[in-house]
Design a protein around this motif. Structure first.
Motif, mmCIF file in Angstrom:
data_model
loop_
_atom_site.group_PDB
_atom_site.id
_atom_site.type_symbol
_atom_site.label_atom_id
_atom_site.label_comp_id
_atom_site.label_asym_id
_atom_site.label_seq_id
_atom_site.Cartn_x
_atom_site.Cartn_y
_atom_site.Cartn_z
ATOM 1 N N HIS A 286 8.927 -0.142 4.146
ATOM 2 C CA HIS A 286 9.315 -0.219 2.736
ATOM 3 C C HIS A 286 8.109 -0.667 1.926
ATOM 4 O O HIS A 286 7.397 -1.575 2.326
ATOM 5 C CB HIS A 286 10.469 -1.198 2.539
ATOM 6 N N ARG A 287 7.907 -0.023 0.800
ATOM 7 C CA ARG A 287 6.805 -0.411 -0.079
ATOM 8 C C ARG A 287 7.317 -1.388 -1.139
ATOM 9 O O ARG A 287 8.454 -1.275 -1.593
ATOM 10 C CB ARG A 287 6.232 0.837 -0.749
ATOM 11 N N ILE A 288 6.483 -2.332 -1.546
ATOM 12 C CA ILE A 288 6.801 -3.201 -2.682
ATOM 13 C C ILE A 288 5.693 -3.079 -3.728
ATOM 14 O O ILE A 288 4.641 -2.509 -3.470
ATOM 15 C CB ILE A 288 6.998 -4.675 -2.268
ATOM 16 N N GLY A 289 5.967 -3.638 -4.914
ATOM 17 C CA GLY A 289 5.048 -3.470 -6.035
ATOM 18 C C GLY A 289 5.384 -2.188 -6.778
ATOM 19 O O GLY A 289 6.487 -1.645 -6.646
ATOM 20 N N VAL A 290 4.453 -1.711 -7.572
ATOM 21 C CA VAL A 290 4.697 -0.526 -8.393
ATOM 22 C C VAL A 290 4.657 0.737 -7.530
ATOM 23 O O VAL A 290 3.742 0.924 -6.733
ATOM 24 C CB VAL A 290 3.643 -0.439 -9.515
ATOM 25 N N VAL A 291 5.692 1.580 -7.687
ATOM 26 C CA VAL A 291 5.750 2.864 -6.977
ATOM 27 C C VAL A 291 5.919 3.953 -8.038
ATOM 28 O O VAL A 291 6.958 4.037 -8.699
ATOM 29 C CB VAL A 291 6.907 2.898 -5.955
ATOM 30 N N GLY A 292 4.893 4.756 -8.213
ATOM 31 C CA GLY A 292 4.877 5.774 -9.255
ATOM 32 C C GLY A 292 5.757 6.979 -8.923
ATOM 33 O O GLY A 292 6.248 7.114 -7.794
ATOM 34 N N LEU B 192 8.826 2.673 -10.786
ATOM 35 C CA LEU B 192 9.677 1.608 -10.262
ATOM 36 C C LEU B 192 8.781 0.490 -9.768
ATOM 37 O O LEU B 192 7.616 0.727 -9.407
ATOM 38 C CB LEU B 192 10.536 2.118 -9.098
ATOM 39 N N GLU B 193 9.356 -0.713 -9.757
ATOM 40 C CA GLU B 193 8.630 -1.817 -9.148
ATOM 41 C C GLU B 193 9.589 -2.521 -8.197
ATOM 42 O O GLU B 193 10.733 -2.803 -8.560
ATOM 43 C CB GLU B 193 8.132 -2.786 -10.228
ATOM 44 N N TYR B 194 9.129 -2.758 -6.967
ATOM 45 C CA TYR B 194 9.977 -3.395 -5.962
ATOM 46 C C TYR B 194 9.503 -4.802 -5.670
ATOM 47 O O TYR B 194 8.302 -5.083 -5.651
ATOM 48 C CB TYR B 194 9.953 -2.594 -4.653
ATOM 49 N N GLU B 195 10.497 -5.666 -5.424
ATOM 50 C CA GLU B 195 10.219 -7.049 -5.038
ATOM 51 C C GLU B 195 11.068 -7.345 -3.805
ATOM 52 O O GLU B 195 12.144 -6.771 -3.651
ATOM 53 C CB GLU B 195 10.632 -7.955 -6.204
ATOM 54 N N ASP C 23 0.835 -1.212 0.000
ATOM 55 C CA ASP C 23 0.000 0.000 0.000
ATOM 56 C C ASP C 23 0.869 1.261 0.000
ATOM 57 O O ASP C 23 2.034 1.213 0.396
ATOM 58 C CB ASP C 23 -0.887 0.035 1.249
ATOM 59 N N ALA C 24 0.279 2.370 -0.407
ATOM 60 C CA ALA C 24 0.982 3.658 -0.325
ATOM 61 C C ALA C 24 1.345 3.939 1.133
ATOM 62 O O ALA C 24 0.583 3.598 2.049
ATOM 63 C CB ALA C 24 0.092 4.762 -0.882
ATOM 64 N N ILE C 25 2.531 4.536 1.341
ATOM 65 C CA ILE C 25 2.982 4.842 2.706
ATOM 66 C C ILE C 25 2.645 6.298 3.019
ATOM 67 O O ILE C 25 2.893 7.187 2.199
ATOM 68 C CB ILE C 25 4.502 4.655 2.855
ATOM 69 N N ASP C 26 2.099 6.529 4.200
ATOM 70 C CA ASP C 26 1.873 7.897 4.674
ATOM 71 C C ASP C 26 3.038 8.264 5.594
ATOM 72 O O ASP C 26 3.103 7.795 6.734
ATOM 73 C CB ASP C 26 0.546 7.972 5.424
#
Lengths: 81, 153
Positions: free
Chosen positions: B78-84, B45-48, B7-10
């Motif tokens: 840390h966020r994973i998946g697509v980060v715009g 970016l995309e994170y795994e 999910d998006a991080i606040d």
């Protein structure tokens, strides 16, 4: 013994799978494991030279010995952040 | 708080999580997707990650930071998946009694995370190419088990 090796990022994409299964001898070192993966999966060989191996979620050294029940992963150079 | 999320991080929520009446200083670091690297344009970016190991490694880094500095509270998300573009991929917050320690600890945590924690980013370039980022050469240190090195320092 039969072992599974988790793959991530470019290693996963190059080999088109999330896990490799290998038949290896008991007492295999991490260094020998990397050579064996390279021999059986030549497309991964360049990346393996730059990758670490983890055993049970800790970075292993070349001399570490792989056991049958270990959780094994190939860790290409990381790029988080 | 240590977390890996799709999910998006606040960032302000992460900052809130390190609040302490004992703290005189809090530092918030936010890493986000940059549009241009030199001439090259990034679309996203995309994170795994290798989640169980990543969580364990982040916990070890936080424990090591607590040995080095007098930390009140510390959070790493840390966020994973697509980060715009412009979105946050990593947020680190540290609170300490005095500012020097929180600046140092936050910088150290981000630097070490980039070396020790099994998370990978994939570039989606504007020219349509994609590329996993696997740094090599001088900027890279071989990861070592931080637990093993903690006692020695």
């Amino acid at each position: 013994m039969k072992i599974q090796i988790k793959l991530f990022a470019a290693a996963r994409e190059i080999s088109e799978r999330g896990e490799l299964e290998l038949e290896v001898a008991e007492g295999l070192s991490v260094k020998a494991l990397k050579l064996k993966i390279s021999a059986e999966h030549p497309k991964l060989s360049e990346l393996i030279l730059r990758s670490a191996v983890s055993l049970n979620r800790e970075f292993a050294t070349d001399e570490s010995v792989v056991h049958e029940k270990d959780e094994i992963a190939l860790i290409p150079p990381v790029s988080g952040g | 708080m240590i977390s890996i999320t799709s999910d998006a991080i606040d960032p302000l929520e992460v900052l809130e999580s390190v609040k302490s009446n004992q703290a005189g200083a809090s530092v918030l670091f936010v890493g986000s997707t940059r549009q241009f690297t030199g001439e090259k344009e990034t679309l996203q970016l995309e994170y795994e990650c290798y989640e169980s190991m990543a969580i364990a490694k982040i916990q070890q880094l936080v424990d090591a930071a607590r040995d080095k500095w007098n930390i009140e509270q510390c959070s790493v998300v840390h966020r994973i998946g697509v980060v715009g573009l412009g979105e946050s991929s990593i947020v680190v917050a540290v609170s300490t009694g005095h500012r020097k320690e929180s600046f140092e600890a936050a910088a150290w945590l981000v630097d070490e995370l980039k070396i020790q924690v099994p998370i990978w980013k994939k570039e989606f370039w504007a020219d349509g190419k994609t590329e996993w980022v696997h740094p090599s050469g001088d900027q890279r240190r071989i990861p070592e088990n931080i637990n093993a090195s903690r006692g020695a320092s």
